[in-house]
Design a protein around this motif. Structure first.
Motif, PDB file in Angstrom:
ATOM      1  N   GLU A 246       0.879  -1.098   0.030  1.00  0.00           N
ATOM      2  CA  GLU A 246       0.054   0.040   0.032  1.00  0.00           C
ATOM      3  C   GLU A 246       0.915   1.394   0.024  1.00  0.00           C
ATOM      4  N   GLU A 247       0.457   2.345  -0.642  1.00  0.00           N
ATOM      5  CA  GLU A 247       1.246   3.461  -0.661  1.00  0.00           C
ATOM      6  C   GLU A 247       0.972   4.343   0.676  1.00  0.00           C
ATOM      7  N   PHE A 248       1.791   4.431   1.192  1.00  0.00           N
ATOM      8  CA  PHE A 248       1.881   5.244   2.588  1.00  0.00           C
ATOM      9  C   PHE A 248       1.925   6.761   2.412  1.00  0.00           C
ATOM     10  N   THR A 249       2.807   7.196   1.371  1.00  0.00           N
ATOM     11  CA  THR A 249       2.861   8.698   1.165  1.00  0.00           C
ATOM     12  C   THR A 249       3.665   8.794  -0.273  1.00  0.00           C
ATOM     13  N   LYS A 250       3.411  10.005  -0.789  1.00  0.00           N
ATOM     14  CA  LYS A 250       4.233  10.198  -2.061  1.00  0.00           C
ATOM     15  C   LYS A 250       4.545  11.643  -1.990  1.00  0.00           C
ATOM     16  N   ARG A 251       5.617  12.094  -1.829  1.00  0.00           N
ATOM     17  CA  ARG A 251       6.236  13.463  -1.565  1.00  0.00           C
ATOM     18  C   ARG A 251       7.385  13.773  -2.597  1.00  0.00           C
ATOM     19  N   ASP A 252       7.692  15.125  -2.683  1.00  0.00           N
ATOM     20  CA  ASP A 252       8.936  15.814  -3.574  1.00  0.00           C
ATOM     21  C   ASP A 252       9.825  15.688  -2.595  1.00  0.00           C
ATOM     22  N   GLU A 253      11.106  15.213  -2.984  1.00  0.00           N
ATOM     23  CA  GLU A 253      12.268  15.332  -1.989  1.00  0.00           C
ATOM     24  C   GLU A 253      13.486  16.082  -3.122  1.00  0.00           C
ATOM     25  N   ALA A 254      14.154  17.143  -2.736  1.00  0.00           N
ATOM     26  CA  ALA A 254      15.209  17.535  -3.299  1.00  0.00           C
ATOM     27  C   ALA A 254      16.407  16.892  -2.923  1.00  0.00           C
ATOM     28  N   ASP A 255      16.566  16.165  -1.924  1.00  0.00           N
ATOM     29  CA  ASP A 255      17.925  15.511  -1.316  1.00  0.00           C
ATOM     30  C   ASP A 255      17.601  14.220  -1.018  1.00  0.00           C
ATOM     31  N   ILE A 256      18.609  13.346  -1.377  1.00  0.00           N
ATOM     32  CA  ILE A 256      18.326  11.940  -0.613  1.00  0.00           C
ATOM     33  C   ILE A 256      19.398  11.691   0.432  1.00  0.00           C
ATOM     34  N   ASP A 257      19.030  12.046   1.491  1.00  0.00           N
ATOM     35  CA  ASP A 257      19.905  12.240   2.645  1.00  0.00           C
ATOM     36  C   ASP A 257      19.685  11.746   3.846  1.00  0.00           C
ATOM     37  N   TYR A 258      19.748  10.314   4.013  1.00  0.00           N
ATOM     38  CA  TYR A 258      19.213   9.765   5.409  1.00  0.00           C
ATOM     39  C   TYR A 258      20.288   8.989   5.875  1.00  0.00           C
ATOM     40  N   GLU A 259      21.472   9.394   6.031  1.00  0.00           N
ATOM     41  CA  GLU A 259      22.601   8.780   6.345  1.00  0.00           C
ATOM     42  C   GLU A 259      23.080   8.564   7.786  1.00  0.00           C
ATOM     43  N   ASN A 260      22.452   9.075   8.674  1.00  0.00           N
ATOM     44  CA  ASN A 260      22.790   8.911  10.462  1.00  0.00           C
ATOM     45  C   ASN A 260      21.551   9.346  11.110  1.00  0.00           C
ATOM     46  N   LEU A 261      21.955   9.120  12.263  1.00  0.00           N
ATOM     47  CA  LEU A 261      20.659   9.376  13.473  1.00  0.00           C
ATOM     48  C   LEU A 261      20.051  10.673  13.262  1.00  0.00           C
ATOM     49  N   GLU A 262      20.848  11.594  12.688  1.00  0.00           N
ATOM     50  CA  GLU A 262      20.006  12.847  12.738  1.00  0.00           C
ATOM     51  C   GLU A 262      19.280  12.964  11.572  1.00  0.00           C
ATOM     52  N   THR A 263      19.743  12.709  10.441  1.00  0.00           N
ATOM     53  CA  THR A 263      18.946  12.783   9.324  1.00  0.00           C
ATOM     54  C   THR A 263      17.845  11.960   8.934  1.00  0.00           C
ATOM     55  N   VAL A 264      17.943  10.601   9.501  1.00  0.00           N
ATOM     56  CA  VAL A 264      16.711   9.747   9.507  1.00  0.00           C
ATOM     57  C   VAL A 264      15.469  10.480  10.051  1.00  0.00           C
ATOM     58  N   LYS A 265      15.620  11.389  10.952  1.00  0.00           N
ATOM     59  CA  LYS A 265      14.492  11.958  11.377  1.00  0.00           C
ATOM     60  C   LYS A 265      13.744  12.758  10.385  1.00  0.00           C
ATOM     61  N   LYS A 266      14.089  12.674   9.396  1.00  0.00           N
ATOM     62  CA  LYS A 266      13.390  13.719   7.830  1.00  0.00           C
ATOM     63  C   LYS A 266      12.342  12.676   7.404  1.00  0.00           C
ATOM     64  N   PHE A 267      12.575  11.123   7.665  1.00  0.00           N
ATOM     65  CA  PHE A 267      11.633  10.211   6.901  1.00  0.00           C
ATOM     66  C   PHE A 267      10.108  10.501   7.539  1.00  0.00           C
ATOM     67  N   PRO A 268       9.250  10.547   6.887  1.00  0.00           N
ATOM     68  CA  PRO A 268       7.845  10.425   7.184  1.00  0.00           C
ATOM     69  C   PRO A 268       7.516   9.843   8.469  1.00  0.00           C
ATOM     70  N   ALA A 269       6.891  10.687   9.417  1.00  0.00           N
ATOM     71  CA  ALA A 269       6.584  10.173  10.632  1.00  0.00           C
ATOM     72  C   ALA A 269       5.846   8.730  10.691  1.00  0.00           C
ATOM     73  N   ASP A 270       6.014   7.742  11.555  1.00  0.00           N
ATOM     74  CA  ASP A 270       5.420   6.486  11.529  1.00  0.00           C
ATOM     75  C   ASP A 270       5.521   5.580  10.298  1.00  0.00           C
ATOM     76  N   PHE A 271       6.378   6.140   9.441  1.00  0.00           N
ATOM     77  CA  PHE A 271       6.361   4.904   8.271  1.00  0.00           C
ATOM     78  C   PHE A 271       6.982   3.533   8.660  1.00  0.00           C
ATOM     79  N   PRO A 272       6.278   2.476   8.492  1.00  0.00           N
ATOM     80  CA  PRO A 272       6.778   1.155   9.057  1.00  0.00           C
ATOM     81  C   PRO A 272       7.842   0.559   7.897  1.00  0.00           C
ATOM     82  N   PHE A 273       9.041   0.526   8.343  1.00  0.00           N
ATOM     83  CA  PHE A 273       9.995   0.285   7.475  1.00  0.00           C
ATOM     84  C   PHE A 273      10.320  -1.347   7.208  1.00  0.00           C
TER      85      PHE A 273
END
Length: 953
Positions: A246-273
């Protein structure tokens, strides 16, 4: 005024001006006992005001530069005191250059700009600082400590190749034209030493974050014009899909930057990984034409396509331990190109990023360039030699000799994450002995303590009730034990409190109440090894709690230091600052070196004649002087990970630290292997992967298996009747039969600064085809190793370097060098070749390295050209070799005379056999010898220490 008076006055004026000019010119430099100080004339803000050239030897020159008026009294962490006599050299001024000449080198420095160039005595350039980017300094202040960021660029011809820089996991070999960041992290070991195929090395004496190649950090994708799936400018489309499809969300993102404990906070809240999928897609448009260098940082299953072409095939890493992979793409200005990153996280919150460096001119990208974030002075050593071994010898002259490890360390080690009880440890070793599988070392991994007692160094009595009996049982089976000791302490342990009371603990993790992943999570931190007092206390705690039981070796895990995994580099610095000697920004890369120093010096202080042995997950220049080996960290269990270890090991060896190993089979396991059933394709692949990895692992300096479930003991990989079991056992036994060869190489490492794992470029430098061969290497002078790293591959291309003939190790067939062949690679065998002109000493079948020490040795002579080998022996467990207690026997083969000469024995040691039996086997095109060894009787001779000759019959 008379004409005569005018002439006299004019002459006096010219004389005064001439004196002033000479005085001014002479003040540009000053000779010292060890070299010269130079003050460049055209120094500007941020440029060099003072340069020191220090003559260390005829072929080693130190260059120090500063934007300040004076040099600082700086004590290097990596350089040992140089005891060689002062070197004779000459100084001469030639056309605004100061030329310093030794018996082997000329060093020219511009008195105007301070550029330094290195030349041979005929004036041929070896290395030249680039004129336009010469020693640039930028002030930096961190944690109240001041210093400079700086860079240095050197010219480089097109046919140059660069190696070394430590051990990295992007499967890169020749670094010419590439970029590498030098910092320490799990699976990444950085050493700022680069070796050129032009027979020189550059040792960069700096401990901060350093970049080789492009000095800039990788930039976000937003540096391009981005378009989403609908063609709207500004970003890519990111589609988040759950495990249910199921599609959880779709959004525009100018950066793909989820490489540490700080930047992963930018993921959509409550997304089930778990079992989810994220796809970034759209178009990118470059703002300038050229080759872009991309860096993919990934965990989970990841692939990338650009311009409709897959530039990164599916790669995998476990969720908590990402990896870096680099690639290049040529883009044209203004051209919109499709891009897609397909990502499947493997577990909970995971990590991914995609970044890029903008194009540089090829000439600039190909230069030898180094940038460091912080230091007091720019400080490097130019090391020249006739070959790479001589260059590495110069490195070890500067940073310390490599020791000889205890003999048992060259045998097989069995490890697991983890043996949870005393019975499991002893039982595993007993099972090896029962099955007559050779083994010397059993490893006790982490969590042998009570759950909330990390750092106590005390065994959990419920699982390890009698550590002394455990060690006695291991030793009774002629085994040895290595134990994992972290520099980490929970705040409730006595050891933490003792260290903390003296100010020896890093405080930030405690202040931030950082909890680890054990049980409910516990708060702790790491100690500061930059303090002599802290190192001594750390050792005393180990000695009091562990060494007293007779522990044989130390496994220094997480020594990057990995205080909080997956932190940003900035937070990592914050977690370990200040050190006892300055900011962690300045001393970011040397934690493992100082930690090893403490253990090495500590054990020798209480037990001075027992060989120290450490295994550490991180390292730095100089590590070899502390009896320390490095392993490649928590790598993945994929074929691409196995392949990456070949380049990682070769580059690490060229970096000057000779002892390296890896987790055979990989550490982090794909779930499909964990759940594989008998008869399944996944189990078939798992067994073949481990078989190929064991084949490869038998021919690296240290032979060691380790990993998470499934268990890595050979009898847990496959049953005895399976060809996987049989192949793994074959290579284990082969390793032990080659022990006279391997241990002799270990002596060569200490006495002659030798390197055991040898990229082909080390021995065949004149054959330019080997410059980029990244999947073959020499194991010592004789055996060429050609690992198989693809599933179901049953042959592989092998290049045979020219200038030699080559014997197939398994059937004795001879091939001429200078050609590429398709070598057979059946499941059970990895291609091995022996260089013509080799003498291979082979022992009997044994189950541990101290067994049958005085047994007959076969000398297998691979004829075709002259050969020689020096057999080395000593007492195996102590440091008496440093006092001259060892023996060598030189063996030489003359192709012309068809005679083998076993030379007079030199030296002696306690327990040395006065007589030896050698069996001589001559291999040739007509006498096809294979690695079964025992099917050839040969000519038997009794050797009593005097020289003897044997003719080929």
């Amino acid at each position: 005024m008379s004409k005569e008076r005018y002439i006299v006055k004019q002459a006096a004026f010219l004389l005064i001006m001439s004196c002033l000019f000479i005085s001014c010119h002479q003040s540009d430099y000053k000779q010292t006992q060890e070299g010269v100080l130079i003050w460049p004339e055209n120094s500007k803000e941020g440029d060099t005001k003072l340069i020191q050239l220090q003559v260390v030897s005829d072929e080693i020159i130190r260059v120090v530069a500063t934007p300040e008026a004076e040099l600082r009294d700086r004590k290097s962490l990596i350089i040992v005191d140089q005891k060689e006599p002062k070197v004779k050299y000459n100084l001469e001024v030639k056309e605004n250059n100061l030329e310093l000449t030794t018996s082997k080198l000329k060093v020219r420095t511009s008195l105007q700009t301070g550029e330094v160039g290195f030349y041979d005595l005929e004036g041929k350039p070896l290395l030249q600082e680039h004129k336009e980017t010469n020693k640039k300094f930028t002030p930096i202040s961190v944690d109240g400590f001041k210093g400079y960021s700086f860079k240095q660029v050197f010219d480089s011809p097109d046919d140059e190749a660069f190696y070394g820089l430590g051990q990295h996991q992007s499967d890169e070999w020749n670094y010419k034209g590439k970029n590498e960041e030098l910092y320490q992290y799990n699976t990444k070991v950085s050493i700022p030493f680069v070796v050129s195929n032009k027979n020189y090395g550059l040792l960069w004496d700096n401990y901060s974050l350093t970049r080789f190649g492009n000095p800039n950090d990788y930039g976000q994708l937003s540096q391009f014009k981005l378009y989403n799936k609908e063609g709207k400018e500004g970003a890519l489309t990111a589609t988040y899909t759950t495990g249910k499809g199921e599609e959880f969300t779709k959004r525009d993102e100018a950066d793909i930057d989820y490489e540490n404990l700080e930047t992963v906070k930018k993921f959509p809240a409550d997304f089930p990984f778990n079992n989810s999928k994220i796809v970034w897609e759209g178009e990118i448009e470059a703002k300038e034409s050229g080759i872009y260098h991309f860096k993919l940082y990934y965990a989970g299953y990841t692939s990338v396509s650009i311009g409709g072409k897959e530039v990164v095939g599916e790669r995998w890493r476990t969720a908590w331990n990402p990896n870096t992979y680099k690639f290049t793409v040529e883009l044209k200005k203004g051209e919109r190109v499709p891009v897609k990153l397909d990502w499947k996280p493997d577990g909970g919150i995971s990590y991914v990023s995609l970044k890029a460096l903008s194009p540089r001119p090829a000439e600039e990208q190909g230069k030898l360039a180094l940038w460091s974030e912080m230091g007091q002075e720019l400080d490097y050593y130019f090391i020249h030699g006739d070959n790479m071994d001589k260059v590495i010898s110069g490195y070890r002259q500067l940073t310390g000799k490599a020791t000889i490890l205890p003999r048992w360390a060259y045998g097989f080690w069995q490890s697991r994450e983890r043996y949870k009880t005393q019975d499991e440890v002893v039982g595993a070793l007993a099972e090896f002995r029962k099955r007559k599988i050779p083994i010397d070392n059993i490893v006790i991994d982490w969590s042998y303590w009570e759950e909330d007692q990390w750092g106590s160094h005390k065994f959990d009595a419920s699982r390890f009730p009698d550590p002394q009996k455990m060690m006695d049982d291991i030793h009774a089976m002629n085994g040895h034990a290595m134990i994992s000791v972290w520099p980490k302490f929970y705040i409730n342990t006595d050891n933490y409190k003792e260290l903390d009371a003296k100010g020896y603990m890093y405080q930030q993790a405690v202040k931030d109440s950082v909890r680890d992943w054990i049980g409910k999570g516990h708060i702790g931190s790491f100690y500061d090894p930059y303090s002599q007092g802290a190192r001594q206390m750390f050792w005393d705690q180990m000695n009091k709690n562990i060494y007293k039981f007779g522990m044989d070796a130390w496994w220094m895990d997480a020594s990057e230091p990995d205080i909080v995994s997956n932190s940003s580099i900035e937070y990592r610095k914050k977690l370990s600052t200040p050190t006892a000697i300055g900011s962690s920004t300045e001393f970011f890369n040397t934690y493992a070196l100082m930690n090893a120093k403490g253990i090495y010096e500590g054990q020798r202080s209480v037990d001075p004649n027992k060989r120290v042995f450490l295994l550490t997950r991180s390292g730095f220049a100089g590590l070899q002087r502390y009896s320390t080996a490095t392993w490649s960290g928590d790598i993945g269990t994929r074929w691409e990970d196995m392949k990456a270890q070949i380049t990682a090991g070769m580059n690490f060896a060229i970096s000057g630290v000779p002892y390296w190993t890896m987790d055979i089979g990989g550490f982090c396991v794909e779930k499909r292997y964990e759940t594989a059933k008998e008869g399944s394709e996944d189990l078939k692949e798992w067994r073949e992967l481990n078989t190929r990895w064991y084949q490869f692992g038998a021919f690296v300096p240290l032979f060691r298996a380790h990993g998470q479930y499934p268990y890595r003991e050979v009898y847990n990989i496959a049953p005895e009747s399976h060809k996987a079991y049989q192949s793994i056992l074959y290579y284990n036994k082969l390793r032990y039969r080659l022990m006279p060869y391997i241990y002799s190489l270990a002596g060569h490492v200490y006495f002659d600064d030798y390197t055991i794992m040898r990229a082909l470029v080390m021995d065949f430098t004149k054959d330019t085809k080997v410059n980029d061969i990244d999947d073959q290497y020499m194991f010592g002078p004789s055996i060429m190793v050609c690992p198989v790293y693809n599933y179901k591959l049953r042959e592989r291309e092998v290049y045979l370097p020219k200038g030699n003939s080559w014997y197939n190790a398994y059937n004795g067939k001879v091939f001429e060098g200078g050609q590429t062949i398709n070598a057979d690679a059946p499941y059970e065998k990895m291609p091995l070749f022996v260089k013509a002109g080799s003498i291979l000493p082979v022992g009997p079948e044994i189950e541990y390295t101290s067994q049958k020490l005085n047994a007959p040795i076969k000398l297998v002579v691979y004829t075709g050209t002259d050969a020689q080998f020096e057999l080395y022996e000593d007492e195996g467990l102590n440091f008496n070799y440093e006092k001259g207690k060892y023996s060598t026997i030189s063996v030489k083969w003359s192709e012309t005379d068809k005679k083998l000469t076993i030379g007079e024995r030199k030296g002696e040691f306690e327990g040395m056999p006065k007589e030896r039996i050698f069996t001589i086997v001559f291999a040739s095109e007509t006498n096809k010898v294979d690695f079964s060894f025992d099917s050839y009787k040969g000519q038997e001779v009794k050797y009593k220490g005097n020289a003897i000759q044997i003719e080929l019959k």
